[in-house]
Design an enzyme around this catalytic site. Structure first.
Site, PDB file in Angstrom:
ATOM      1  CE  LYS A 139     -10.227  -8.073  24.461  1.00 47.17           C
ATOM      2  NZ  LYS A 139      -8.994  -7.643  23.767  1.00 47.17           N
ATOM      3  N   GLY A 176      -0.829  -9.857  19.266  1.00 42.82           N
ATOM      4  CA  GLY A 176       0.357  -9.158  18.786  1.00 42.82           C
ATOM      5  C   GLY A 176       1.213  -9.938  17.816  1.00 42.82           C
ATOM      6  CB  ALA A 222      -5.779 -11.736  19.539  1.00 47.49           C
ATOM      7  N   GLY A 223      -4.311 -11.183  16.652  1.00 44.33           N
ATOM      8  CA  GLY A 223      -3.627 -11.849  15.554  1.00 44.33           C
ATOM      9  C   GLY A 223      -3.764 -11.196  14.196  1.00 44.33           C
ATOM     10  CG  ASN A 268      -3.856  -2.153  20.085  1.00 48.24           C
ATOM     11  OD1 ASN A 268      -3.872  -2.211  21.306  1.00 48.24           O
ATOM     12  ND2 ASN A 268      -3.259  -1.147  19.483  1.00 48.24           N
TER      13      ASN A 268
END
Length: 331
Positions: A175, A236, A262-263, A284
């Protein structure tokens, strides 16, 4: 200093060792296992096959690193996610950062059903070689490790990190994440595009984290990237998908998998991404920072499956007026 000793620098720390010492001997002295580490000397990666013959010299700068817990048309096989000619049953990818420990990360990974986990590259703790590594808990033979370049702010740093990752574990599916600034953590697309060209030429299968700009996303695909990973919102933030229109354009324009990265804040965000036609989502913080990470991981699994099923079923057409579901004829 004795003539029989030389001064070197390991992971930023000065150390005296006996002259004529090989890398293999140094690792034994440090009580480090060479299986899942990579070594760079003076910015040049040393292949494991040379550890026994490579003699360390005066003032060598040595870096020892290891892994840490840090659209398109519907595919021909609708059941599986296909990335770089490999198929995965799960369309959910989870990260390894922010968990309380590796065990919690493992249990969340198991609950999520994910087969891919992102990992970061960081310096090995040479002062405590017995410190647990993520590879001790999460089996890289059972799960696909996806090394990332978290913390890199230019193409040179990202390329260096991923070459270390390939040396440490042989991974070529990676990645690419090149950040623009520390506040927003938005991708630096100029450096991302630059790095993607070089990495693809070097044989890497690149999954590229990017902005939700359809033109730049298509450029990454044209560069040979194996997957496009537009952000839903800042890393995050938990804000969910903020620009559905652009991501839908990316899905329609790209032939490689599109994975929202993300998000994502909760299961409904993941479901929305899948309903839009995304091939997968990467989560995550939403799992790791939940009050019950394992239960949240399970909910993400269900959300991804549900969203994908809704997308494949073909939703009803939207209407600006009400339409009765019960016939009014003969009422």
């Amino acid at each position: 200093m004795s003539k029989k000793e030389i001064n070197i620098h390991i992971n930023g720390e000065s150390k005296k060792i006996k002259a004529e010492k090989s890398i293999e001997m140094l690792l034994k002295e440090l009580n480090l296992n060479k299986s899942n580490i990579a070594i760079e000397i003076n910015r040049e990666i040393v292949n494991k096959s040379y550890y026994n013959s490579y003699l360390i010299k005066e003032n060598d700068k040595i870096e020892i690193v290891n892994f840490i817990g840090g659209g398109n048309n519907i595919s021909q096989d609708e059941q599986y996610l296909q990335i770089a000619e490999k198929s995965y049953k799960s369309r959910l990818i989870i990260g390894s950062g922010k968990f309380k420990n590796f065990e919690e990360n493992l249990h969340s990974l198991e609950a999520s059903g994910s087969e891919i986990i992102t990992v970061a590259i960081r310096r090995t703790n040479i002062s405590n070689p017995n410190e647990a590594m993520i590879t001790d808990v999460i089996d890289p033979k059972k799960y696909t490790y996806l090394p990332n370049t978290a913390g890199c702010y230019n193409a040179e740093e990202a390329i260096r990190v991923l070459n270390l990752a390939r040396e440490a574990g042989g991974w070529e599916l990676v990645k690419l994440e090149v950040l623009g600034d520390e506040k927003t953590l938005y991708p630096n697309m100029i450096e991302t595009i630059k790095a993607s060209k070089i990495l693809v030429k070097e044989g890497f299968k690149v999954m590229a984290y990017c902005t939700d700009d359809p033109i730049l996303a298509k450029t990454l695909e044209d560069n040979g990237c194996s997957a496009i990973m537009p952000l839903g919102s800042p890393i995050g933030s938990g804000l969910g998908i903020q620009n559905k229109l652009n991501i839908k354009i990316i899905i329609d324009n790209c032939k490689v998998p599109v994975i929202v990265d993300a998000g994502i804040g909760t299961a409904s965000d993941a479901c929305i991404a899948m309903e839009m036609g995304c091939d997968g989502v990467l989560v995550n913080s939403a799992i790791a920072l939940a009050q019950d990470p394992i239960l949240m991981a399970k909910s993400m699994k269900q959300a991804v499956i549900s969203g994908r099923s809704a997308y494949l079923s073909g939703r009803m057409a939207k209407s600006s007026i009400g339409k009765a579901s019960t016939p009014v004829k003969d009422f």
